[in-house]
Design an enzyme around this catalytic site. Structure first.
Site, short mmCIF file in Angstrom:
data_model
loop_
_atom_site.label_atom_id
_atom_site.label_comp_id
_atom_site.label_asym_id
_atom_site.label_seq_id
_atom_site.Cartn_x
_atom_site.Cartn_y
_atom_site.Cartn_z
N SER A 192 -5.63 -2.23 10.48
CA SER A 192 -4.69 -3.26 10.03
C SER A 192 -3.22 -2.96 10.24
O SER A 192 -2.45 -3.88 10.55
CB SER A 192 -4.93 -3.58 8.55
OG SER A 192 -4.89 -2.40 7.78
N HIS A 217 -0.42 -0.80 3.14
CA HIS A 217 0.15 -1.47 4.32
C HIS A 217 1.65 -1.28 4.42
O HIS A 217 2.36 -1.36 3.42
CB HIS A 217 -0.22 -2.95 4.31
CG HIS A 217 -1.68 -3.18 4.56
ND1 HIS A 217 -2.49 -3.87 3.70
CD2 HIS A 217 -2.48 -2.75 5.56
CE1 HIS A 217 -3.74 -3.87 4.17
NE2 HIS A 217 -3.75 -3.19 5.30
N ASP A 238 0.37 -3.17 -2.24
CA ASP A 238 -1.04 -2.76 -2.15
C ASP A 238 -1.20 -1.27 -1.89
O ASP A 238 -2.30 -0.72 -1.95
CB ASP A 238 -1.79 -3.58 -1.09
CG ASP A 238 -1.27 -3.33 0.33
OD1 ASP A 238 -0.48 -2.38 0.54
OD2 ASP A 238 -1.65 -4.10 1.23
#
Ligand code: NAG
Ligand code: NAG
Ligand code: NAG
Length: 545
Positions: free
Chosen positions: A316, A517, A514
């Site tokens: 990601s 990220h 989070d």
């Protein structure tokens, strides 16, 4: 797209037809190689002590080890091909009395059983009494092995295998025995990398007994070697000479024949073709593939317009989550990420278009994508790197993918190769792979433990399938994870030990709430770091053997 697949296949057909004019129809087999080189390395049993008693060789050469008038050559100590005869290691293992080893029996047996094989060239490199640590990258023995292998290949030979028989010297000391498996795997991996032969077949001999107390440990290590294309022949049961230390002449003949059988049975199958079902592309696993790549370089875009291509892969943080909170992207595009007519991206439907964030919108599906490092990277390279006028980005990253999801043969791997080949079809140069992955592998010890090996394999496979043996890889280290094993994974990532891997560490860059990220601001810094590292980097270009 349909047209393109046709183009690929027709280019391939042209290549094939030009190489198989002899009998007028297409044969999928690669051309037979006629000069087969085998590297011989290890310690005294490979060097050959058969018939050496009280420091004198009895001069007996059994029929199976006799020279052939033509057909078996050996590379002499001064790198000249001469007619081969025992003792093969006479001018290499110079401080020992050499006798009969397995080499000549091996060569005769291979030629008897496969009459079409052509000439066999033996490259003796073994030296009596040597430990595995004396064969590591950087040592004199390693250097000589690589240099002689290059000399052999440079004279038109194709290196078919390494025959390796060593280990006795590592049975004496506990530390040596304990380290044996690690050192052996490292030696094999380095050798394959430095010879640019990632699939080089290796046939090793497992030790039956030894002078030291740790024979069992070394033997177990030999059987446990966890690398592809390594075959093990067991010396257990072969008779020793009265010195109880070396194989007798007749045992060496037997061993040579066992090595030959193993080699002939394990001539590596061609790697499976790469099939990207989703993209409707099949790339034949064939020696001709590189020509497709080379041809693309030569045709099409030229000079200032040549497209410098970067492949983006990983999970990601490469796909981009900058500015994404609770499944919604804030849409903010910083100046450094703005589009530029000279930056293109290869879309999911395989067309070039002007690149814009989010770069992975149609690739990393069913997730909300945001800002990644790609656009910043491209803008910075354009700005600072004089030779770059047009940049092509090939996004391939997918969130939450593990290193196993990327191994050769997987959907992600095949799509990456297929997209890379599409990317250069109308000209262009693949400059580097940008790789940012690892978070998914921080949950279980079993994933962390082999991460370094898996990533090294992946890089070698990619370079091999793209036929770009020196292709730079920019490896971003992991700076955050949901799993508990972040530090251990970073250790593995730092341990990656291949030429032309450039490491970039984003540790300390800001994270989103989070905790895993990178924020948009962090992605901008990372993209710039990657660009600077790439532009500063001087590739270690080795010639392809
Ligand atoms: C080797 O040397 C030993 C000791 O000097 C002697 O006993 C033996 O007979 C010799 N063996 C041969 C085959 O010459
Ligand atoms: C030679 O090979 C035999 C059989 O594996 C083994 O017992 C012996 O220790 C080896 N000797 C040396 C010096 O490597
Ligand atoms: C995305 O979602 C669609 C519809 O729910 C599904 O059919 C598709 O397989 C998903 N794609 C991926 C890559 O997960």
């Amino acid at each position: 797209m349909f047209a393109f697949v046709w183009l690929l296949l027709s280019a391939y057909a042209r290549l094939v037809s030009s190489t198989t004019q002899n009998d007028g129809y297409f044969s999928p087999a690669p051309p037979r190689q006629s000069f087969n080189v085998f590297l011989l390395a290890g310690q005294s049993n490979m060097s050959g002590r058969g018939g050496v008693i009280n420091a004198t060789w009895d001069g007996v050469v059994p029929p199976q080890s006799q020279p052939r008038a033509s057909g078996i050559l050996r590379l002499s100590a001064n790198d000249v091909w001469v007619n081969a005869k025992e003792p093969l290691h006479k001018d290499i293992d110079v401080n020992n009395v050499c006798g009969v080893g397995p080499g000549m029996a091996f060569a005769n047996s291979v030629m008897n059983k496969d009459s079409g094989i052509g000439v066999v060239g033996l490259v003796p490199c073994a030296v009596g009494g040597t430990k595995i640590s004396e064969w590591g990258r950087g040592t004199a023995l390693y250097g000589r092995l690589v240099r002689r292998a290059e000399a052999a290949a440079g004279s038109g030979g194709v290196i078919r295998a390494l025959l390796w028989y060593q280990g006795e010297a590592d049975t004496v000391n506990h530390e040596d025995a304990k380290m044996y498996k690690w050192r052996l795997e490292r030696f094999f991996t380095h050798l394959r990398a430095d010879l640019q032969l990632p699939q080089l077949p290796i046939i090793q001999v497992a030790l039956a007994s030894g002078t030291g107390p740790y024979v069992g440990t070394v033997r177990k290590a030999q059987f446990k070697v966890d690398l592809p294309n390594v075959k093990t022949v067991d010396a257990a049961g072969l008779r020793l000479q009265p010195d109880h230390l070396h194989l007798s002449t007749s045992s060496q003949v037997q061993l040579g024949e066992m090595l030959a059988d193993t080699f002939l049975q394990s001539i590596p199958a061609l790697p499976a073709p790469i099939q990207s079902k989703e993209l409707g592309i099949i790339i034949p696993a064939n020696e001709e593939t590189p020509s497709i790549i080379k041809r693309s370089d030569a045709d099409g875009l030229r000079g200032n317009n040549v497209r410098h291509i970067f492949i983006l892969a990983g999970q990601s943080n490469m796909a981009g989550r900058g500015g994404v909170r609770k499944g919604i992207w804030d849409g903010f595009i910083p100046r450094e990420c703005e589009p530029n007519p000279a930056i293109h991206r290869l879309s999911a439907s395989l067309t070039w278009e002007e690149a814009r964030e989010p770069l992975h919108a149609d690739i990393d599906l069913n997730k909300t994508v945001g800002i990644g490092p790609g656009m910043v990277f491209a803008n910075t390279v354009l700005q600072k790197g004089d030779r770059f006028k047009v940049i092509g980005l090939v996004p391939c990253a997918v969130g939450a993918s593990s290193i196993n999801d990327w191994c050769r043969g997987s959907v992600l791997y095949n799509n990456l190769i297929a997209r890379a080949i599409v990317a250069i079809k109308d000209g262009g140069i693949i400059e580097a792979i940008l790789w940012y992955q690892g978070e998914r592998d921080t949950f279980h010890t079993k994933d962390v433990d082999h991460y370094k090996d898996k990533l090294e394999h992946l890089i070698l496979d990619l370079r091999n399938d793209l036929r770009l043996p020196n292709l730079p890889v920019i490896e971003v280290l992991l700076s955050s994870s949901n799993g508990p094993l972040l530090d251990a994974l970073r250790e593995e990532q730092r341990g990656v030990d291949l030429p032309n891997v450039i490491k970039v560490d984003p540790l300390g860059l800001p994270l989103q709430p989070d905790g895993v990220h990178l924020t948009t601001v962090a992605q901008v810094s990372l993209g710039e770091m990657m660009a600077d590292a790439f532009l500063k980097f001087k590739p270690n270009v080795q010639k392809r053997l």
